[in-house]
Design a protein around this motif. Structure first.
Motif, mmCIF file in Angstrom:
data_model
loop_
_atom_site.group_PDB
_atom_site.id
_atom_site.type_symbol
_atom_site.label_atom_id
_atom_site.label_comp_id
_atom_site.label_asym_id
_atom_site.label_seq_id
_atom_site.Cartn_x
_atom_site.Cartn_y
_atom_site.Cartn_z
ATOM 1 N N THR A 104 0.847 -1.188 0.000
ATOM 2 C CA THR A 104 0.000 0.000 0.000
ATOM 3 C C THR A 104 0.883 1.238 0.000
ATOM 4 N N GLN A 105 0.518 2.203 -0.850
ATOM 5 C CA GLN A 105 1.249 3.468 -0.938
ATOM 6 C C GLN A 105 0.403 4.586 -0.356
ATOM 7 N N LYS A 106 1.003 5.437 0.461
ATOM 8 C CA LYS A 106 0.348 6.663 0.909
ATOM 9 C C LYS A 106 0.633 7.700 -0.163
ATOM 10 N N ILE A 107 -0.392 8.095 -0.930
ATOM 11 C CA ILE A 107 -0.153 9.002 -2.053
ATOM 12 C C ILE A 107 -0.411 10.464 -1.693
ATOM 13 N N ALA A 108 -1.041 10.698 -0.539
ATOM 14 C CA ALA A 108 -1.223 12.064 -0.043
ATOM 15 C C ALA A 108 -1.451 12.000 1.461
ATOM 16 N N GLU A 109 -0.913 12.963 2.174
ATOM 17 C CA GLU A 109 -1.163 13.061 3.606
ATOM 18 C C GLU A 109 -1.397 14.518 3.964
ATOM 19 N N GLY A 110 -1.880 14.776 5.160
ATOM 20 C CA GLY A 110 -2.191 16.137 5.561
ATOM 21 C C GLY A 110 -3.415 16.687 4.837
ATOM 22 N N GLN A 111 -4.297 15.796 4.390
ATOM 23 C CA GLN A 111 -5.493 16.172 3.643
ATOM 24 C C GLN A 111 -6.684 16.193 4.593
ATOM 25 N N SER A 112 -6.979 17.347 5.147
ATOM 26 C CA SER A 112 -7.976 17.478 6.207
ATOM 27 C C SER A 112 -9.312 16.845 5.819
#
Length: 75
Positions: free
Chosen positions: A39-47
């Protein structure tokens, strides 16, 4: 639906090779190859990321203040 960490999955999207989903309270957008793998985290900090949609070039999702997107990751 929740997982072991009580993170709410808010929608799924699928293309030919990947499955995408958001984790609302972690503020992440994730991708996983349909054939298996990591699994890849493709975006973070996305409220409050939710409701992913995918087209031929990008993944889109809604946050608490905007519609965001990122280029498709490699499977």
């Amino acid at each position: 639906m929740t997982d072991d960490d009580d993170l709410v999955k808010e929608g799924f999207a699928v293309n030919d090779t990947l499955v995408f989903w958001t984790l609302l309270f972690a503020d992440w957008v994730l991708a996983h190859p349909k054939s298996g793998g990591t699994t890849q985290k493709i975006a973070e900090g996305q409220s409050q990321a939710r409701l992913p949609v995918v087209d031929d070039e990008s993944v889109y999702w809604v946050t608490d203040s905007t519609i965001a997107k990122t280029a498709l990751p490699k499977p």
